[in-house]
Motif scaffolding. Structure first.
Motif, short mmCIF file in Angstrom:
data_model
loop_
_atom_site.label_atom_id
_atom_site.label_comp_id
_atom_site.label_asym_id
_atom_site.label_seq_id
_atom_site.Cartn_x
_atom_site.Cartn_y
_atom_site.Cartn_z
N ALA A 21 46.83 -35.55 29.24
CA ALA A 21 45.38 -35.99 28.22
C ALA A 21 44.80 -36.73 28.13
O ALA A 21 43.97 -37.68 28.62
CB ALA A 21 46.91 -36.72 27.34
N LYS A 22 43.46 -35.89 27.39
CA LYS A 22 42.49 -37.07 27.51
C LYS A 22 41.84 -37.72 25.83
O LYS A 22 41.79 -36.19 25.33
CB LYS A 22 40.94 -36.20 28.63
N ASN A 37 45.13 -41.81 26.41
CA ASN A 37 45.13 -40.63 28.03
C ASN A 37 46.24 -40.65 28.45
O ASN A 37 46.99 -42.13 28.13
CB ASN A 37 44.19 -41.71 28.82
N LEU A 38 47.45 -40.05 29.35
CA LEU A 38 48.26 -40.06 29.86
C LEU A 38 48.47 -38.56 30.89
O LEU A 38 47.99 -37.66 30.70
CB LEU A 38 49.54 -39.84 29.27
N ASP A 39 49.25 -38.85 31.79
CA ASP A 39 49.28 -38.11 33.20
C ASP A 39 50.69 -38.15 33.45
O ASP A 39 51.30 -38.64 33.27
CB ASP A 39 48.64 -38.54 34.72
N LEU A 40 51.50 -36.35 32.96
CA LEU A 40 52.82 -36.79 33.65
C LEU A 40 52.62 -35.45 35.02
O LEU A 40 52.38 -34.39 35.04
CB LEU A 40 53.24 -35.66 32.75
N LYS A 41 53.28 -36.33 35.90
CA LYS A 41 53.27 -35.66 37.04
C LYS A 41 54.66 -34.96 37.54
O LYS A 41 55.36 -35.30 37.41
CB LYS A 41 53.15 -36.87 38.36
N TYR A 76 46.61 -28.37 31.29
CA TYR A 76 48.18 -27.54 31.86
C TYR A 76 47.34 -26.82 32.99
O TYR A 76 47.35 -25.76 32.25
CB TYR A 76 49.13 -27.37 30.43
N ASN A 77 48.42 -27.23 34.14
CA ASN A 77 47.57 -25.88 35.48
C ASN A 77 46.26 -25.96 35.39
O ASN A 77 45.63 -24.96 35.58
CB ASN A 77 48.35 -24.55 35.56
N ASN A 78 45.59 -27.44 34.79
CA ASN A 78 44.18 -27.00 35.18
C ASN A 78 43.32 -26.87 33.76
O ASN A 78 41.73 -26.26 34.08
CB ASN A 78 42.77 -26.80 36.44
N LYS A 79 44.06 -25.99 32.73
CA LYS A 79 42.97 -25.81 31.50
C LYS A 79 43.83 -26.35 30.70
O LYS A 79 45.23 -26.77 29.88
CB LYS A 79 44.91 -23.92 31.88
N GLU A 80 42.87 -26.55 29.80
CA GLU A 80 42.45 -26.80 28.28
C GLU A 80 43.42 -26.07 27.73
O GLU A 80 42.88 -24.56 27.11
CB GLU A 80 41.06 -27.07 27.64
N ILE A 81 44.45 -26.43 27.01
CA ILE A 81 45.69 -25.32 26.23
C ILE A 81 45.20 -25.21 25.39
O ILE A 81 45.64 -23.80 24.69
CB ILE A 81 46.79 -26.33 26.24
N TYR A 82 44.18 -26.08 24.42
CA TYR A 82 43.93 -24.95 22.94
C TYR A 82 42.77 -24.98 22.73
O TYR A 82 42.30 -24.41 21.85
CB TYR A 82 43.31 -26.70 22.18
#
Length: 229
Positions: A21-22, A37-41, A76-82
């Protein structure tokens, strides 16, 4: 139900980022949060706490693709979901995202087993009988949803989500209707799933002790996410 042990093995630096999230900003009549901003691994669980009305559930809805933010991006998977086409986003939500709501959204005209079978039809997976035993709902499968207690319905909704084998779990107060011991079993089950399946979880809760079992804990306050752990 036995003692609960949460496996908090360290998240390695090279673990794959599942969700990024950016600069998320959202508002209704007033601003809820800004520049989040948040990263989930993989194998990681993140808890978000905060007072009622701080925007925790709204933020979770944005993370899970149910609500578009006013500003910002989610990958998600390097694709901007929106920016995805509607069909592609729905496919991700159906197959890869598992959303545990405060309301159970079970099909009340069906049995507990029917609700699980619907999940198997959508995902192609089989019902995990060991999972049902861990959640102590294996004996209610023939009962109608309306015959189940609130706690049983909550655990059934969690089992239905895990039957999908999601890559990311988004959980909004998943233990809200449960006694302390059952809540611990549910959390152990969720953490075990995340670790065993290279998945990730973002959890919203008002229970600090459950939050601290996660790998990271953030507090949503004064429009920002403050990292506590």
């Amino acid at each position: 139900m036995g003692e609960t042990v949460i496996n908090n093995e360290p998240i390695t630096a090279d673990a794959k980022i599942l969700l990024e999230a950016k600069n998320l900003t959202h508002e209704f009549d007033y601003k809820l949060f800004e520049n989040i901003n948040l990263d989930l691994k993989q194998k990681e669980s993140i808890a978000i706490i905060g007072i009622s009305g701080s925007g925790k559930s709204t933020l979770l809805n944005i993370f899970s693709s149910l609500l578009k933010p006013k500003y910002g991006e989610i990958f998600y998977n390097n694709k901007e979901i929106y920016k995805l086409k509607k069909r592609e986003l729905l496919n991700i939500r159906r197959k890869d995202f598992g959303i545990i709501f405060q309301a159970h959204y079970l099909f009340r005209g069906f049995s507990a087993n029917d609700n699980l079978e619907i999940a198997t039809l959508l995902s192609g997976n089989e019902i995990d009988k060991d999972l049902l035993k861990r959640l102590n709902i294996d004996f209610v499968l023939k009962q109608g949803v309306g015959e189940l207690s609130g706690g049983q319905q909550q655990r059934l909704s969690i089992a239905r989500v895990l039957t999908k084998k999601p890559k990311i779990i988004f959980a909004d107060e998943p233990t809200g209707n449960l006694d302390k011991q059952t809540a611990q079993v549910v959390m152990q089950t969720l953490h075990k799933y995340v670790k065993d399946n290279d998945a990730g979880m973002i959890l919203v809760t008002h229970e600090d002790d459950l939050a601290m079992q996660c790998d990271k804990v953030y507090k949503l306050e004064n429009l920002q996410l403050e990292e506590l752990k």
